[in-house]
Design a protein around this motif. Structure first.
Motif, short mmCIF file in Angstrom:
data_model
loop_
_atom_site.label_atom_id
_atom_site.label_comp_id
_atom_site.label_asym_id
_atom_site.label_seq_id
_atom_site.Cartn_x
_atom_site.Cartn_y
_atom_site.Cartn_z
N ASP A 168 0.85 -1.20 0.00
CA ASP A 168 0.00 0.00 0.00
C ASP A 168 0.88 1.25 0.00
N ASP A 169 0.26 2.37 -0.23
CA ASP A 169 1.01 3.61 -0.44
C ASP A 169 1.89 3.98 0.75
N ARG A 170 1.33 3.78 1.95
CA ARG A 170 2.09 4.22 3.12
C ARG A 170 3.34 3.36 3.32
N THR A 171 3.15 2.03 3.19
CA THR A 171 4.29 1.14 3.33
C THR A 171 5.30 1.42 2.23
N LEU A 172 4.77 1.67 1.04
CA LEU A 172 5.64 1.92 -0.10
C LEU A 172 6.53 3.14 0.17
N SER A 177 13.17 2.79 -0.37
CA SER A 177 14.63 2.69 -0.44
C SER A 177 15.09 1.24 -0.46
N ARG A 178 14.22 0.32 -0.03
CA ARG A 178 14.62 -1.09 -0.08
C ARG A 178 14.23 -1.72 -1.41
N GLY A 179 13.83 -0.89 -2.33
CA GLY A 179 13.59 -1.41 -3.68
C GLY A 179 12.15 -1.82 -3.95
N TYR A 180 11.23 -1.50 -3.06
CA TYR A 180 9.83 -1.84 -3.33
C TYR A 180 9.24 -0.85 -4.32
N ARG A 181 8.38 -1.36 -5.19
CA ARG A 181 7.74 -0.51 -6.20
C ARG A 181 6.24 -0.69 -6.09
N LEU B 250 25.26 10.28 5.94
CA LEU B 250 24.25 9.80 5.01
C LEU B 250 24.19 8.28 5.02
N GLN B 251 22.99 7.77 4.79
CA GLN B 251 22.82 6.33 4.62
C GLN B 251 23.42 5.94 3.27
N PRO B 252 23.88 4.68 3.15
CA PRO B 252 24.50 4.28 1.89
C PRO B 252 23.63 4.55 0.67
N TYR B 253 22.29 4.31 0.81
CA TYR B 253 21.47 4.51 -0.37
C TYR B 253 21.38 5.99 -0.74
N GLN B 254 21.45 6.88 0.28
CA GLN B 254 21.42 8.31 -0.02
C GLN B 254 22.66 8.72 -0.78
#
Lengths: 642, 420
Positions: A168-172, A177-181, B250-254
């Motif tokens: 869902d939008d909030r979790t997204l 940053s962990r790669g979820y789309r 900064l975090q690595p991804y940043q």
């Protein structure tokens, strides 16, 4: 003025230098590497397509496959490239009306005319194959193969396995940053949630070149830049799927929970919470009506009673009281105390069940006959602080180390709790704690862990569901980092006394009618008083008596005495696990039939009185899914006999 | 001495018109290409809207040419103050677009105040530096005052969350001071932190090497210890701060996102900013030498490049008109800037020449950052390409600046009367 001229020249030189630099860069990109170097023919664009990884499967204790993936097919439309004259061909292939195709096309255009938009979801394999054969004459039509969960056994284990749903939008927003789309699926509850990071795998990616009409021309750099998807880890569980399925069948029409542990390792053999839901519901886009029925059910099927619901333990608490009394010197082994019909504190009388008088009895006998006044006296003499600290030592009042699961801590009050809640308070407020009633609550999982410690002489195991995680491609195996069991500092002789009392419950006491044929066992009934409706029925049990292999805690809401609902469930579960079957005797058949057909939870207030009102958020649709329910810390119903 | 309209420089006007036409062509291709029916009506209107802005800008040049230079000089500080007020207003009551609060709503139009502020600032700095009868920049006090005039709007622009525009302001400081005669050492000192910062993003050792060499060179050149000390502090300090922030805060991804421009092809950037760069570069490559032809670019017509009518308009030209087209546009820009330097140099009065230098500075920074971004040598910083990108405020403000330069050049003989 000469110096001024120099500056003008320098400035003009800097300007020229910048333009020459930019020009050279353009020559490099467009002139030199344009056609040959990057392998991109002039007039084409690179389109990237992601490849979903296979989510890790789950296997039961005996390596039976519980969950894996099945492909689902989605047809996507890119309106910009779609040829309207082909709409009827597409409709014919899909087996839908022409107007449906037009409608979906309009919807897709509203979303994004230049990108493939999922327009026909979950089409059958046959439909998908038909469309695929005609893709060459259908510009702007593409497909997507997604993997969804597939469940293989009769055991639902909905609350242990959990479910997977579109993010869902909030979790997204949090997980991007962990790669979820958008459109990714993510574990929501249970193991799917707790082990999301290793179940998920890594997305792959392929690059294709498309021409100005969006049609695929060739692979980008012959696929050398493509990255294959990496599957997630498979989980091998401690769950016994036959026991689980059997237990679920016994819980028909009841609200409640059961947890069965291996008392040596803490491995969870079965975890039941009813009402539950069919996890397979979430493999499709959850329809609004299904979601509504899940959300609006007053008993909340998404709520895990085994770990989140707190119940007063009732008489299942008495073994604890006896152990603490022994260890702190309030009681000697073999010492007899009165078991009068009533116990007076100030002007109030606390009485036995049906006012019975058992005379002077030992702790073993007090457990067997479940004498209240015996334990009132112990509680009267015990400091509340002592009681509280020992309860914590037995794992109550805090979440168990089963990480990743929503859990309640339960309520183990101390003096500051009573001061905060009642202001002035006396022994009359706390005396009920001696028989597991009053202002306290424990979760079925905590109760099962305590039962395991009672059975093995004081080792409080770490409950867990995952034995190991194995990567299906590399074979890499990792084992969960489990804490060693906590040792409860009580002498083993005292445990033997209590075990003896619990054994007598099964041979001579309230458990007499639900003994497992030919397997000696030990148990204790409990009845949690409930001011909001019929009492909750509780039972703890371990078997075989001499060398326990299973420890259980069962709670059935609003079902009356422990002996009538929870106890037969626990006993039948233990028998099923130990012998693989249920003995064909009159009693066993009677209990099976009675549990499946007659014993029901009566009407009662929900176990979570502080449950928020049903969410008004829209149901999960293909794009926009909501979390199942916010985490809640329920301390359950506070039964009280004040 | 009488003014004569014949002194108006025709080349500048021609170059300006050529660039505006190139921008319109690219805009027409994106708004009226084969994909037109899939675009919303408001997008299609963008072409006509831009046409109108260009017409307004042409009228604006005419109006500016009517004013005597004296009026422009008197108006410099009030104009500067007015743009500051507008900047503050836009912060308080502005409209937010793409996370940047830089727009003021004026009926149906939205005005990007920071574009106007560039004009006001160039005028004010030119006025300040031309108040001295000698080359004013030689006086450090004037230099600091001029820097302050530039930094104030720059800070307001940063508050608007528009880092790209702020960079333009900061870039103006050394350029305008250089032109007005400040010593080369001090100018180098001023731009050294920027170079050290850029290098530190790529590699700490390279940045440290630069710091050492730069400090040594400046010491040798100026033979003053305090200059060398300042140089070491500036370059070393910036390098240390950036390296520390990258590694510790900064975090690595940043960090990866920040650095995505150095390796936009890497897997982790394919969806983010880096992916835009990949697509922009692919558009350039897709164009090749001769281009795919007007309205024939697959990247352009497939709308693969984000912001292709505004910040990435150059990729449209490069794809559809190829290397030839992009070099022609780059050539037009270069010719315009060099012509403006020439005009500025012809004006003997410092006000006129400093205005010209400032205008060239504004354009140069825009072009460098914009084309550098499109071609992937600089990070994605949202700055329009002067006279080409879609956007009314920028078109109007940058053309007005051009008009002012033309005006001071046209009336250059007048200035001596009022100036000295």
């Amino acid at each position: 003025m000469d110096e001024y001229r120099t500056r003008v020249r320098i400035y003009a030189g800097v300007v020229l230098l910048v333009f020459v630099l930019l020009g050279l860069r353009l020559v490099q990109l467009q002139g030199l590497s344009g056609a040959a170097g990057d392998g991109i023919p002039p007039g084409s664009a690179v389109r990237s397509q992601s490849i979903d990884p296979a989510r890790g499967a789950m296997y039961a204790r005996d390596s039976t496959l519980l969950v894996d993936n099945k492909p689902t097919y989605t047809i996507l439309l890119t309106p910009r490239y779609f040829d309207p004259s082909k709409a009827s061909l597409l409709a014919k292939l899909l087996g839908v009306a022409d107007s449906t195709v037009q409608h979906r096309l309009t919807q897709a255009r509203e979303r994004n005319a230049f990108r493939p938009v999922p327009s026909f979801q979950e089409v059958s394999f046959e439909t998908f194959s038909r469309v695929q054969e005609h893709l060459y004459e259908l510009p702007g039509v593409s497909y997507d193969v997604e993997l969804r969960r597939r469940y293989h056994t009769a055991a639902r284990a909905a609350h242990a396995l959990g479910y997977v749903q579109e993010i869902d939008d909030r979790t997204l927003a949090r997980q991007r940053s962990r790669g979820y789309r958008l459109g990714d699926r993510i574990g929501r509850t249970g193991l799917e949630h707790a082990y999301e990071s290793i179940l998920r795998g890594e997305r792959g990616r392929e690059f294709v070149l498309v021409n100005v009409h969006g049609t695929e021309v060739m692979r980008y750099r012959n696929g050398t830049k493509d990255e294959p998807a990496v599957s997630g880890y498979d989980l091998h569980l401690t769950l016994d799927h036959q026991l689980q399925a059997f237990a679920e069948s016994l819980f028909v029409g009841k609200r409640g929970a059961a947890v069965a542990l291996d008392p040596d390792t803490g491995g969870i053999l079965s975890l039941v919470s009813t009402p539950d839901f069919d996890p397979a519901l979430f493999t499709q886009s959850v329809s609004a009506s299904v979601w509504d029925s899940l959300r609006s059910n007053p008993h909340d099927p998404l709520y895990n009673r085994a770990t989140q619901s707190g119940y007063p333990p009732g008489s299942t608490w008495k073994p604890f009281m006896a152990l603490v009394a022994f260890q702190t010197g309030l009681l000697r082994r073999g010492q007899r105390l009165d078991c009068p019909p009533g116990y007076r504190i100030g002007r109030r009388v606390f009485s036995n069940h049906r006012g019975k008088d058992e005379g002077r009895i030992t702790a073993e006998k007090a457990i067997e006959v479940s004498c209240n006044t015996f334990f009132y006296k112990l509680m009267d003499e015990m400091e509340l602080g002592t009681w509280h600290d020992w309860a914590r030592t037995f794992g109550f009042g805090e979440k168990t180390p089963l990480s990743g699961f929503r859990q309640a801590s339960g309520l183990i009050p101390d003096s500051s709790y009573f001061t905060r809640t009642y202001g002035q308070w006396t022994q009359g407020y706390t005396i009920n704690l001696g028989i597991g009633q009053g202002d306290m609550s424990v979760t079925p999982l905590q109760l099962a862990r305590y039962t395991a410690a009672l059975s093995n002489g004081g080792l409080l195991p770490t409950p867990h569901l995952v034995r190991k995680a194995v990567h299906p491609e590399t074979g890499r195996t990792s084992h969960p980092d489990l804490a060693p069991p906590d040792t409860i500092p009580v002498d083993s002789v005292y445990f033997e006394s209590v075990q003896e009392g619990m054994h007598r419950v099964m041979t001579d006491g309230t458990g007499k009618w639900i003994q497992i044929p030919d397997v000696p066992s030990a148990g204790k009934t409990g009845t949690a008083q409930n001011p909001h409706g019929e009492d909750h029925s509780l039972f703890i049990m371990f078997a075989p008596y001499e060398d326990p292999e299973i420890a259980l805690a069962v709670a059935v809401e609003n079902a009356g005495y422990g002996a009538t609902a929870a106890a037969p469930i626990a006993s039948l579960m233990a028998e099923k696990y130990l012998t693989g079957t249920i003995a064909d005797t009159w009693e066993r058949n009677y209990w099976r039939k009675r549990l499946r057909e007659e014993v029901r939870s009566g009407p009662g207030q929900d176990t979570a009185p502080e449950k928020p009102p049903p969410s008004t958020s829209p149901p999960a649709t293909q794009v926009d899914a909501r979390p199942a329910s916010p985490p809640r810390d329920s301390t359950g119903t506070e039964a009280s006999s004040r | 001495m009488q003014n004569s309209p014949w002194k108006l420089d025709p080349w500048t006007l021609l170059l300006w018109a050529g660039l505006a036409v190139a921008g319109l062509l690219a805009l027409y291709s994106t708004t009226h290409g084969p994909a037109v029916e899939y675009l919303s009506a408001s997008v299609q209107d963008n072409f006509y809207r831009q046409l109108m802005w260009i017409g307004l800008s042409a009228v604006g040049i005419g109006i500016i040419l009517l004013f005597p230079v004296r009026i422009l000089r008197y108006a410099a500080y009030p104009a500067y103050a007015a743009t500051l007020v507008l900047l503050v207003l836009s912060l308080v009551a502005g409209v937010e677009v793409h996370g940047t609060r830089a727009w003021l709503a004026l009926g149906p139009f939205r005005l990007q105040v920071s574009e106007l502020a560039k004009v006001g600032t160039v005028l004010a700095v030119a006025q300040l530096l031309s108040e001295r009868h000698t080359r004013a920049g030689q006086d450090l006090r004037f230099a600091l005052k001029a820097a302050a005039l530039i930094v104030v709007p720059a800070l307001l622009v940063i508050l608007q969350n528009d880092l790209g525009t702020a960079l333009v302001f900061f870039g103006l400081v050394p350029i305008m001071l250089f032109w007005s005669g400040l010593s080369i050492s001090v100018i180098l000192l001023m731009i050294s932190p920027a170079i050290a910062g850029y290098l530190a993003l790529i590699s700490t050792p390279i940045a440290l090497g630069f710091a050492v060499v730069f400090t040594g060179a400046l010491w040798w050149h100026s033979e003053r210890r305090y200059i060398a000390g300042l140089a070491a502090t500036f370059t070393g300090g910036v390098t240390a701060v950036i390296s520390f922030v990258l590694s510790k805060i900064l975090q690595p991804y940043q960090v990866k996102r920040l650095l995505s421009f150095t390796n936009p092809g890497a897997e982790e950037f394919r969806q983010g900013v880096g992916f835009h760069l990949v697509q922009s570069k692919v558009a350039l490559q897709s164009g090749g030498l001769w281009g795919t032809g007007f309205m024939q670019g697959p990247q352009t017509q497939g709308a693969y490049v984000p912001e292709q009518t505004t910040d990435f308009i150059f990729s449209v030209i490069a794809e559809e008109f190829g290397l030839i087209g992009s070099l022609v546009v780059l050539g037009l820009l270069a010719a315009l800037l060099l012509r403006l330097i020439k005009l500025g140099a012809d004006v003997k009065h410092p006000f006129g020449s400093i205005v010209a230098a400032g205008a060239v500075g504004v354009y140069l920074i825009h072009i460098f950052i914009n084309v550098g971004m499109v071609t992937g040598i600089l990070p994605v910083i949202g700055l329009p390409l002067p006279f080409l990108s879609y956007g009314g405020s920028a078109m109007l403000a940058q053309t007005a600046l051009l008009g002012i330069v033309l005006n001071t050049h046209m009336r250059r003989e007048d200035l001596s009367i009022y100036g000295y």
